[in-house]
Write a protein that holds these residues in place. Structure first.
Motif, PDB file in Angstrom:
ATOM      1  N   SER A  69      14.086  12.668  -1.283  1.00 44.90           N
ATOM      2  CA  SER A  69      14.932  12.545  -0.155  1.00 44.90           C
ATOM      3  C   SER A  69      15.555  13.335   1.346  1.00 44.90           C
ATOM      4  O   SER A  69      15.286  14.798   0.475  1.00 44.90           O
ATOM      5  CB  SER A  69      15.974  12.053  -0.725  1.00 44.90           C
ATOM      6  N   SER A  73      21.173  12.825   0.253  1.00 43.20           N
ATOM      7  CA  SER A  73      20.883  12.005  -0.527  1.00 43.20           C
ATOM      8  C   SER A  73      21.604  10.624   0.131  1.00 43.20           C
ATOM      9  O   SER A  73      22.167  10.188  -1.282  1.00 43.20           O
ATOM     10  CB  SER A  73      20.114  12.466  -1.751  1.00 43.20           C
ATOM     11  N   SER A  78      18.976   8.596   4.492  1.00 43.63           N
ATOM     12  CA  SER A  78      17.938   8.340   3.664  1.00 43.63           C
ATOM     13  C   SER A  78      17.165   7.323   3.920  1.00 43.63           C
ATOM     14  O   SER A  78      16.040   7.556   4.217  1.00 43.63           O
ATOM     15  CB  SER A  78      17.765   9.241   2.296  1.00 43.63           C
ATOM     16  N   ASP A 191      15.076   4.906  -1.461  1.00 44.58           N
ATOM     17  CA  ASP A 191      15.672   5.675  -0.458  1.00 44.58           C
ATOM     18  C   ASP A 191      16.401   6.887  -0.507  1.00 44.58           C
ATOM     19  O   ASP A 191      16.389   8.055  -0.401  1.00 44.58           O
ATOM     20  CB  ASP A 191      16.119   5.667   0.687  1.00 44.58           C
ATOM     21  N   HIS A 192      16.925   7.284  -2.131  1.00 46.76           N
ATOM     22  CA  HIS A 192      17.924   7.989  -2.168  1.00 46.76           C
ATOM     23  C   HIS A 192      17.334   7.291  -4.463  1.00 46.76           C
ATOM     24  O   HIS A 192      17.641   6.341  -4.316  1.00 46.76           O
ATOM     25  CB  HIS A 192      18.389   8.824  -2.274  1.00 46.76           C
TER      26      HIS A 192
END
Length: 284
Positions: A69, A73, A78, A191-192
């Motif tokens: 990320s 995050s 992210s 995305d995280h």
């Protein structure tokens, strides 16, 4: 939770380029907040469910299996960077513009488009409109669906240390079925990640409103680290991030993200392809 994903050197912002380089139509499913352990369980569940429609496409290099990320995050940084294919900051409008720009510069067929579906889009049309968009491989080479079930669960007061089933994730099962009908490759990514509430600590006194990161108004204390550079996306370009998984700056929730623990910054990336010999029903 299994050892499917290993940390690699590939950044998450380059994942979109891998998708666009493939000539086959793609459904990219972004599970906001999905950690590596949650992804391992979910992918195993997908491979064992849906009548064996899917198989995992294992890359020749392990570098693709886990990305990193951007920092902090959190979704604003992210997810926007992931969908834009570059370091970026913003919300849904910036995600749409970033994805459109990146796709137009990589797609060989300029008439082929991309579709980005957020929560409101999916809630409004998963049965008919969304299925039609996923199944239209001529006009929509790349369909991206953002699923928020895991990230939404972090805000709840109840513990979420659970095993996620494919049918627990809102919209995931029908999206996979629609992709199987037309033979789309599925890219399964987040995305995280997140850390869970362990009920062991009180909030740290030096927080500035975010759960696991703060502006560098004071030096880092034990359990924190100061980071700086182009991959740090807040306005100042430097931030103090929590490394200790027991550290939080906000009121108690089920889980948190924004820090620099491996559970938050490691992004699982899995590619699924359809088993060619399997006949898939057109029913959702």
């Amino acid at each position: 939770a299994g050892m499917r994903h290993w940390p690699g050197r590939r950044a998450a912002v380059s994942a979109i380029e891998s998708v666009l380089a493939d000539p086959r139509p793609v459904l990219m499913i972004v599970l906001d907040g999905m950690s590596v352990p949650a992804a391992n369980v979910l992918v195993d569940n997908i491979l064992g469910d849906l009548n064996g429609q899917w198989q995992e496409a294992v890359p020749g290099s392990e570098e693709l299996s886990t990305a990193l990320s951007v920092l902090p995050s959190v979704t604003t940084f992210s997810r926007t960077s992931l969908l834009s294919g570059r370091l970026a900051t913003g919300g849904q409008a910036e995600e749409r513009a970033g994805l459109r720009s990146r796709a137009s510069s990589h797609l060989k067929n300029r008439s082929a488009g991309t579709v980005l579906l957020h929560k409101a889009d999916l809630d409004a049309g998963i049965v008919d409109q969304v299925r039609a968009q996923v199944e239209d491989t001529e006009r929509n080479k790349l369909v991206v669906a953002v699923l928020n079930t895991i990230d939404d669960a972090l805000d709840k007061s109840d513990p979420i240390e659970r095993v996620w089933d494919v049918r627990d994730i809102t919209h995931l099962h029908p999206l996979l079925r629609a992709a199987a009908v037309v033979g789309r490759t599925v890219v399964f990514v987040s995305d995280h990640g997140h850390v869970l509430e362990r009920h062991e600590t009180a909030p740290a006194p030096n927080g500035t409103g975010a759960a696991r990161w703060r502006e560098p108004l004071s030096p880092p204390t034990p359990g924190e680290v100061l980071v700086a550079g182009s991959r740090v996306r807040n306005d100042s370009g430097e931030a103090v991030l929590a490394v200790d998984e027991g550290l939080r700056y906000t009121a108690r929730k089920a889980g948190y993200h924004g820090g620099l623990s491996l559970s938050e910054v490691a992004i699982p990336l899995t590619i699924l392809s359809r088993m060619e010999e399997v006949q898939v029903s057109n029913e959702m």
